[in-house]
Design a protein around this motif. Structure first.
Motif, PDB file in Angstrom:
ATOM      1  N   THR A  10      11.381 156.996  49.834  1.00 34.99           N
ATOM      2  CA  THR A  10      11.107 158.423  49.718  1.00 34.99           C
ATOM      3  C   THR A  10      12.161 159.155  48.913  1.00 34.99           C
ATOM      4  O   THR A  10      13.313 158.739  48.836  1.00 34.99           O
ATOM      5  N   ASP A  21       4.575 153.981  49.380  1.00 33.28           N
ATOM      6  CA  ASP A  21       4.259 152.902  50.313  1.00 33.28           C
ATOM      7  C   ASP A  21       4.230 151.624  49.493  1.00 33.28           C
ATOM      8  O   ASP A  21       3.255 151.337  48.793  1.00 33.28           O
ATOM      9  N   GLN A  26       1.113 152.758  46.874  1.00 29.39           N
ATOM     10  CA  GLN A  26       0.486 154.082  46.920  1.00 29.39           C
ATOM     11  C   GLN A  26       1.562 155.150  47.083  1.00 29.39           C
ATOM     12  O   GLN A  26       2.492 154.988  47.868  1.00 29.39           O
ATOM     13  N   SER A  28       2.338 159.153  48.050  1.00 34.25           N
ATOM     14  CA  SER A  28       1.853 160.371  48.689  1.00 34.25           C
ATOM     15  C   SER A  28       2.872 161.466  48.412  1.00 34.25           C
ATOM     16  O   SER A  28       4.079 161.208  48.394  1.00 34.25           O
ATOM     17  N   THR A  29       2.384 162.671  48.183  1.00 32.19           N
ATOM     18  CA  THR A  29       3.294 163.798  47.977  1.00 32.19           C
ATOM     19  C   THR A  29       3.140 164.779  49.129  1.00 32.19           C
ATOM     20  O   THR A  29       2.047 164.951  49.678  1.00 32.19           O
ATOM     21  N   LEU A  30       4.243 165.410  49.487  1.00 37.97           N
ATOM     22  CA  LEU A  30       4.266 166.379  50.572  1.00 37.97           C
ATOM     23  C   LEU A  30       4.793 167.699  50.036  1.00 37.97           C
ATOM     24  O   LEU A  30       5.701 167.709  49.208  1.00 37.97           O
ATOM     25  N   TRP A  38       9.499 165.618  57.135  1.00 34.50           N
ATOM     26  CA  TRP A  38       9.800 164.233  56.772  1.00 34.50           C
ATOM     27  C   TRP A  38      11.306 163.964  56.790  1.00 34.50           C
ATOM     28  O   TRP A  38      11.765 162.973  57.341  1.00 34.50           O
ATOM     29  N   GLN A  75      -1.892 163.256  60.686  1.00 37.37           N
ATOM     30  CA  GLN A  75      -2.299 162.885  59.326  1.00 37.37           C
ATOM     31  C   GLN A  75      -1.418 161.749  58.801  1.00 37.37           C
ATOM     32  O   GLN A  75      -1.910 160.797  58.209  1.00 37.37           O
ATOM     33  N   LEU A  76      -0.114 161.849  59.016  1.00 39.50           N
ATOM     34  CA  LEU A  76       0.792 160.789  58.581  1.00 39.50           C
ATOM     35  C   LEU A  76       0.452 159.461  59.262  1.00 39.50           C
ATOM     36  O   LEU A  76       0.467 158.404  58.633  1.00 39.50           O
ATOM     37  N   GLU A  79      -2.609 157.897  57.770  1.00 41.45           N
ATOM     38  CA  GLU A  79      -2.333 157.344  56.439  1.00 41.45           C
ATOM     39  C   GLU A  79      -1.329 156.197  56.507  1.00 41.45           C
ATOM     40  O   GLU A  79      -0.856 155.713  55.460  1.00 41.45           O
ATOM     41  N   LEU A  81       1.744 156.197  57.375  1.00 42.00           N
ATOM     42  CA  LEU A  81       3.078 156.576  56.912  1.00 42.00           C
ATOM     43  C   LEU A  81       4.019 156.840  58.075  1.00 42.00           C
ATOM     44  O   LEU A  81       5.195 157.124  57.878  1.00 42.00           O
TER      45      LEU A  81
END
Length: 84
Positions: A10, A21, A26, A28-30, A38, A75-76, A79, A81
């Motif tokens: 990250t 990941d 893959q 993912s953006t936050l 995070w 949600q995390l 996914e 994460l």
């Protein structure tokens, strides 16, 4: 207790976070709020500490922040994460 899987790389800054990941290749953006959560998960803070900190920093009602953070964590998890 929540934990971040070891196969994640990250980068977190004031604009949010990017999570790679490695096992699934893959990204993912936050957004900035997701990045706040995070980063604190990475630091080992509890969910309760994160919620209080975010409520204080954003001057938002604790109950509203709690609902939003809990939904984000779900949600995390979905996914893959975040692990329990």
């Amino acid at each position: 207790m929540l934990s971040l899987p070891s196969h994640l790389c990250t980068v977190v800054n004031q604009d949010g976070a990017a999570v790679l990941d490695v096992s699934r290749n893959q990204i993912s953006t936050l957004n900035s709020t997701g990045g706040f959560v995070w980063e604190r998960l990475q630091q080992g803070q509890t969910v309760e500490e994160i919620i209080r900190g975010l409520a204080n920093e954003s001057n938002t009602d604790l109950a509203i922040v709690e609902r939003g953070v809990q939904a984000f964590l779900e949600q995390l998890k979905s996914e893959r994460l975040l692990s329990i």
